[in-house]
Design an enzyme around this catalytic site. Structure first.
Site, PDB file in Angstrom:
ATOM      1  N   SER A   1      70.021  -1.531 -13.941  1.00 16.51           N
ATOM      2  CA  SER A   1      71.395  -1.556 -13.433  1.00 16.51           C
ATOM      3  C   SER A   1      72.335  -1.779 -14.599  1.00 16.51           C
ATOM      4  O   SER A   1      71.963  -2.394 -15.610  1.00 16.51           O
ATOM      5  CB  SER A   1      71.555  -2.696 -12.421  1.00 16.51           C
ATOM      6  OG  SER A   1      72.925  -2.942 -12.129  1.00 16.51           O
TER       7      SER A   1
ATOM      8  N   ASN B   1      61.832   2.338  -8.574  1.00 16.75           N
ATOM      9  CA  ASN B   1      63.213   2.400  -8.103  1.00 16.75           C
ATOM     10  C   ASN B   1      63.542   1.369  -7.030  1.00 16.75           C
ATOM     11  O   ASN B   1      64.701   0.961  -6.902  1.00 16.75           O
ATOM     12  CB  ASN B   1      63.499   3.801  -7.553  1.00 16.75           C
ATOM     13  CG  ASN B   1      64.803   3.879  -6.803  1.00 16.75           C
ATOM     14  OD1 ASN B   1      65.888   3.886  -7.395  1.00 16.75           O
ATOM     15  ND2 ASN B   1      64.728   3.919  -5.476  1.00 16.75           N
TER      16      ASN B   1
ATOM     17  N   VAL C   1      56.658  -2.983  -1.651  1.00 17.64           N
ATOM     18  CA  VAL C   1      56.089  -3.161  -2.986  1.00 17.64           C
ATOM     19  C   VAL C   1      56.350  -4.550  -3.556  1.00 17.64           C
ATOM     20  O   VAL C   1      55.842  -4.890  -4.630  1.00 17.64           O
ATOM     21  CB  VAL C   1      56.599  -2.090  -3.971  1.00 17.64           C
ATOM     22  CG1 VAL C   1      56.096  -0.714  -3.584  1.00 17.64           C
ATOM     23  CG2 VAL C   1      58.117  -2.115  -4.101  1.00 17.64           C
TER      24      VAL C   1
ATOM     25  N   TYR D   1      70.401 -11.301  -9.867  1.00 21.22           N
ATOM     26  CA  TYR D   1      70.203  -9.857  -9.913  1.00 21.22           C
ATOM     27  C   TYR D   1      70.275  -9.372 -11.363  1.00 21.22           C
ATOM     28  O   TYR D   1      69.444  -8.575 -11.805  1.00 21.22           O
ATOM     29  CB  TYR D   1      71.262  -9.174  -9.061  1.00 21.22           C
ATOM     30  CG  TYR D   1      71.138  -7.670  -8.980  1.00 21.22           C
ATOM     31  CD1 TYR D   1      70.124  -7.071  -8.235  1.00 21.22           C
ATOM     32  CD2 TYR D   1      72.049  -6.836  -9.635  1.00 21.22           C
ATOM     33  CE1 TYR D   1      70.008  -5.697  -8.147  1.00 21.22           C
ATOM     34  CE2 TYR D   1      71.950  -5.459  -9.558  1.00 21.22           C
ATOM     35  CZ  TYR D   1      70.925  -4.894  -8.818  1.00 21.22           C
ATOM     36  OH  TYR D   1      70.811  -3.523  -8.741  1.00 21.22           O
ATOM     37  N   ALA D   2      71.258  -9.870 -12.111  1.00 22.46           N
ATOM     38  CA  ALA D   2      71.392  -9.495 -13.519  1.00 22.46           C
ATOM     39  C   ALA D   2      70.161  -9.926 -14.309  1.00 22.46           C
ATOM     40  O   ALA D   2      69.663  -9.177 -15.166  1.00 22.46           O
ATOM     41  CB  ALA D   2      72.648 -10.127 -14.113  1.00 22.46           C
ATOM     42  N   ALA D   3      69.668 -11.123 -14.025  1.00 18.60           N
ATOM     43  CA  ALA D   3      68.491 -11.617 -14.736  1.00 18.60           C
ATOM     44  C   ALA D   3      67.282 -10.728 -14.477  1.00 18.60           C
ATOM     45  O   ALA D   3      66.537 -10.370 -15.402  1.00 18.60           O
ATOM     46  CB  ALA D   3      68.188 -13.053 -14.304  1.00 18.60           C
ATOM     47  N   ALA D   4      67.062 -10.365 -13.215  1.00 20.86           N
ATOM     48  CA  ALA D   4      65.910  -9.538 -12.867  1.00 20.86           C
ATOM     49  C   ALA D   4      66.012  -8.148 -13.482  1.00 20.86           C
ATOM     50  O   ALA D   4      65.036  -7.620 -14.037  1.00 20.86           O
ATOM     51  CB  ALA D   4      65.775  -9.447 -11.355  1.00 20.86           C
ATOM     52  N   LYS D   5      67.194  -7.544 -13.402  1.00 20.68           N
ATOM     53  CA  LYS D   5      67.355  -6.191 -13.935  1.00 20.68           C
ATOM     54  C   LYS D   5      67.321  -6.171 -15.463  1.00 20.68           C
ATOM     55  O   LYS D   5      66.797  -5.225 -16.070  1.00 20.68           O
ATOM     56  CB  LYS D   5      68.652  -5.583 -13.412  1.00 20.68           C
ATOM     57  CG  LYS D   5      68.611  -5.223 -11.926  1.00 20.68           C
ATOM     58  CD  LYS D   5      67.562  -4.163 -11.634  1.00 20.68           C
ATOM     59  CE  LYS D   5      67.698  -3.594 -10.214  1.00 20.68           C
ATOM     60  NZ  LYS D   5      66.698  -2.532  -9.952  1.00 20.68           N
TER      61      LYS D   5
ATOM     62  N   GLY E   1      60.851   2.995  -3.172  1.00 17.80           N
ATOM     63  CA  GLY E   1      62.196   3.026  -2.614  1.00 17.80           C
ATOM     64  C   GLY E   1      62.737   4.434  -2.553  1.00 17.80           C
ATOM     65  O   GLY E   1      63.929   4.679  -2.758  1.00 17.80           O
TER      66      GLY E   1
END
Length: 268
Positions: A141, A89, A63, A154-158, A12
């Site tokens: 994040s 990133n 990716v 998104y929170a779970a993944a980060k 990225g």
């Protein structure tokens, strides 16, 4: 870590924080390869660096796919002659209520924000071990520290990426590979263009250049983590740990305005 001469791959890296990190690293003498999904954007970035006297390798690949990761690593390794720093990133986001978000978009977030960094890091391990002085930088994040409504997946993944980095750092301790996790707050990047939430809703934006400078300082210092947001972020993180119900109440008052402001926030 002394950055001069280091061989770096940034996923990225054609815009936003990734591009800003590339600019700082090149200025410090690193050899950099970037990946991105948009051919015209990657080409423009490479041409811009070339016009300024810097040779940079660009890789057009996604990716989030196995094929894209293989292509990214293969091209970067051939161009750089090895790998000392991997910067995970590349990322994507889709805000909104969980039940209203299509399953495909939830899966896309998980694939690019969590699966891709894990799998790419695994594939890069032989090269990183061969370096003898290597580092993996995972760009998480601030939402990994304080879960925000309408950003559950998104929170779970980060957060998963952050704990992956912490565990891997301990796994690799004493083996010549360090792991750093960065927690940017709201950053003025293309990823945030469709987010209409402002400072009153907790989305103050800082320049990507400031985030990049902090990340590179962290690389040089072999830091464990880089957290943006200053004292206000530190206080909120502490409150979230010590009195999460109080944070729940704060978000309760913001929910209607926040939901409306982020309902179109999508960058996948």
């Amino acid at each position: 870590m002394n950055i001069a001469g280091k061989r770096v791959l940034i996923t990225g890296g054609s815009s936003g924080i990734g591009l800003a990190v590339a600019q700082v690293l090149v200025a410090k003498g690193a050899k950099v390869a970037i990946s991105g999904r948009r051919p015209e954007v990657v080409a423009a970035v490479v041409d811009d660096f070339k016009a300024k006297g810097t040779i940079m390798q660009g890789v057009v690949a996604d990716v989030a796919t196995a094929q894209g990761r293989e292509a990214t690593l293969t091209v970067a390794m051939e161009a750089l002659g090895g790998l000392d720093i991997l910067v995970n990133n590349a990322g994507g986001v889709r805000a909104g209520r969980l039940e209203n978000t299509p399953e495909a978009e939830l899966q896309a977030m998980i694939d690019v924000d969590l699966v891709a960094p894990i799998m790419l890091t695994r594939a890069a391990m032989p090269a990183l071990r061969a370096s003898g002085d290597a580092m993996v930088v995972n760009v998480a994040s601030s939402i990994a520290l304080i879960g925000a409504p309408f950003y559950a997946t998104y929170a779970a993944a980060k957060a998963g990426l952050a704990r992956f980095g912490e565990a891997l750092r301990r796994e690799l301790k004493g083996e010549g590979i360090h792991v750093l996790t960065a927690y940017p707050g709201g950053t003025d990047t293309p990823m945030m263009k469709s987010n209409r939430a402002g400072p009153e809703l907790g989305f103050s934006l800082e320049p990507a250049s400031a985030v990049a400078a902090a990340i590179v300082e962290g690389i040089e210092a072999n830091a464990f983590e880089v957290i943006r947001g200053g004292e206000a972020r530190a206080q909120m993180t502490a409150l979230n740990r010590d009195n999460p119900a109080a944070v729940d109440e704060r978000f309760l008052g913001l929910k209607p305005a926040l939901e409306d402001a982020v309902k179109d926030h999508s960058a996948l």
